[in-house]
Design an enzyme around this catalytic site. Structure first.
Site, PDB file in Angstrom:
ATOM      1  N   THR A  96      22.367  43.918  29.838  1.00 37.72           N
ATOM      2  CA  THR A  96      22.393  44.592  31.136  1.00 37.72           C
ATOM      3  C   THR A  96      20.950  44.892  31.522  1.00 37.72           C
ATOM      4  OG1 THR A  96      24.541  45.576  30.619  1.00 37.72           O
ATOM      5  CG2 THR A  96      23.286  46.568  32.423  1.00 37.72           C
ATOM      6  N   LYS A 172      28.530  44.750  36.526  1.00 33.95           N
ATOM      7  CA  LYS A 172      28.418  45.532  35.288  1.00 33.95           C
ATOM      8  C   LYS A 172      27.905  46.939  35.587  1.00 33.95           C
ATOM      9  CE  LYS A 172      28.118  46.713  30.969  1.00 33.95           C
ATOM     10  NZ  LYS A 172      27.101  46.169  30.059  1.00 33.95           N
ATOM     11  N   LYS A 243      40.047  71.271  49.556  1.00 34.00           N
ATOM     12  CA  LYS A 243      40.524  72.631  49.225  1.00 34.00           C
ATOM     13  C   LYS A 243      40.587  72.834  47.719  1.00 34.00           C
ATOM     14  CE  LYS A 243      44.683  73.364  48.681  1.00 34.00           C
ATOM     15  NZ  LYS A 243      45.633  73.448  47.522  1.00 34.00           N
TER      16      LYS A 243
END
Length: 291
Positions: A96, A172, A243
């Site tokens: 990576t 990735k 909320k």
């Protein structure tokens, strides 16, 4: 049998190396750490003394460097992979390293007559050792098909992303972002509940290995709604999410639980609720696109 080279024998790279050897590929490896090189020799692999030498000994090279800088260093220079590998060979980038570095690497490889696959892997050491990594592959269809045998030795599923360098890296990174942010969100949720004195047994029932809701199904359904541009009628209005997150932040202040990710999410959800009061929480996607 095609000759395979592998640069980067870390926790995952070593598992990949053993599986390539088990599949019968003649394997040459390289790593900066002597102990990792010794491990490869013990597993039956050969060792090169430089990326250029490894390139000369290989038809296909799998790269598992630590980061983008190491990737580019491996390719360049008199002893770099580009100096030794013959035209027509294939380089598979499994680390990576990000889309920009992958595009630079692909351009350099093409200039030397080499083929490439942008193929980052998904999974940790356990999956690498089992040959069960997932692979996000971008590149020409013919190049992918030519290396199916190599990819099958290191992973059990290859997803073809596209043809452009960087597309595999981008997918990735998107998956890493999802798991990282949801992981921190989970830890914030557990921190909040424990500070509010919720018993761990109940937390395991909802968040752990108990019989609570299947969160994976929720995320898959949400992704389908976003990709199909379904922003209403899915029974999760964004004003209710705003909320509910506001209540979470109130409890965080009461108990002293730091909810940084929750606070960032609340700002986006609140802005979407103000702009799209009758739509569902996936309308946050429209806000992100506009931003």
């Amino acid at each position: 049998m095609k000759r395979v080279g592998l640069i980067g024998l870390g926790e995952m790279g070593m598992g990949m190396a053993r599986n390539l050897l088990a599949a019968g590929f003649p394997l040459t490896g390289l790593d900066l750490r002597e102990e990792r090189v010794t491990m490869l020799e013990g597993a039956g692999g050969a060792v090169a003394d430089s990326p250029a030498a490894l390139g000369r000994a290989s038809d296909v090279v799998v790269l598992m460097p630590f980061d983008a800088d190491q990737l580019l260093d491996v390719l360049q220079g008199a002893d770099g992979l580009l100096a030794g590998m013959r035209p027509g060979g294939t380089v598979i980038v499994c680390a990576t390293v990000g889309p920009a570095a992958m595009r630079r690497a692909a351009k350099s490889l093409e200039a030397k007559g080499l083929r490439w696959l942008d193929c980052p892997v998904s999974g940790g050491r356990r999956f690498a050792e089992a040959g069960a990594l997932g692979l996000f592959a971008a590149g020409l269809a013919a190049d992918l098909e030519a290396q199916r045998d190599v990819l099958a030795a290191i992973g059990d599923h290859t997803l073809r992303v596209g043809v452009q360098a960087g597309q595999g890296q981008a997918l990735k990174l998107a998956s890493l972002l999802f798991y990282a942010v949801t992981s921190v969100g989970l830890m914030e949720a557990l921190s909040l509940a424990r500070r509010a004195e919720v018993p761990d047994a109940a937390l395991r029932e909802v968040f752990g290995s108990g019989e609570g809701d299947d969160g994976a199904d929720h995320f898959r359904e949400l992704a389908d709604h976003v990709l199909a541009r379904r922003f209403s009628g899915t029974d999760n209005q964004v004003r209710y999410t705003a909320k509910d997150l506001d209540l979470c932040l109130q409890l965080g202040r009461e108990t002293g639980a730091p909810l940084r990710v929750t606070g960032a999410a609340f700002e986006l959800v609140r802005a979407a609720a103000e702009r799209f009061p009758d739509e569902d929480k996936q309308s946050v996607m429209v806000l992100l696109e506009d931003l």
